[in-house]
Design a protein around this motif. Sequence first.
Motif, short mmCIF file in Angstrom:
data_model
loop_
_atom_site.label_atom_id
_atom_site.label_comp_id
_atom_site.label_asym_id
_atom_site.label_seq_id
_atom_site.Cartn_x
_atom_site.Cartn_y
_atom_site.Cartn_z
N VAL A 72 0.84 -1.20 0.00
CA VAL A 72 0.00 0.00 0.00
C VAL A 72 0.88 1.25 0.00
N ASP A 76 0.89 4.17 -2.73
CA ASP A 76 0.70 5.55 -2.28
C ASP A 76 1.81 6.47 -2.80
N SER A 77 3.02 5.94 -2.95
CA SER A 77 4.14 6.77 -3.42
C SER A 77 4.45 6.53 -4.89
#
Length: 121
Positions: A72, A76-77
């Motif tokens: 995750v 997210d990045s």
Amino acid sequence: MKYIRQFSIIMLVTCIGEVLKYVLPLPVPASIYGLCLMLFLLMTGIIKLEHVKETGLFLVEIMPLMFIPAAVGLIDSWGALQSVIIPVLVITVVVTIVVMVVSGKVTDAVLGLQERRKKHE
């Protein structure tokens, strides 16, 4: 109750690894200190395998779940990773192959040593 005791032993060794990270001025992750300490304690018999075996097996079985937060985080990045994805993938593939080859060679060497010891007994 047995599982709580076994988990407590594992957590205590992990916490000692965290303390060692801050006490020793070496660039070694706390998890490596904890693993080395656990190996030492098991090899010397200070901690018997029976004292941590069932909980250790349970933790290995649920290990894939532990990678979900990291995945995750990668998603997210994605914006930061997007520009360097090709070098990261190449490095990941090369390092994975190197680790597999080295692990296989070390395992072969250890098994060979064990067979030679058995023949000399």
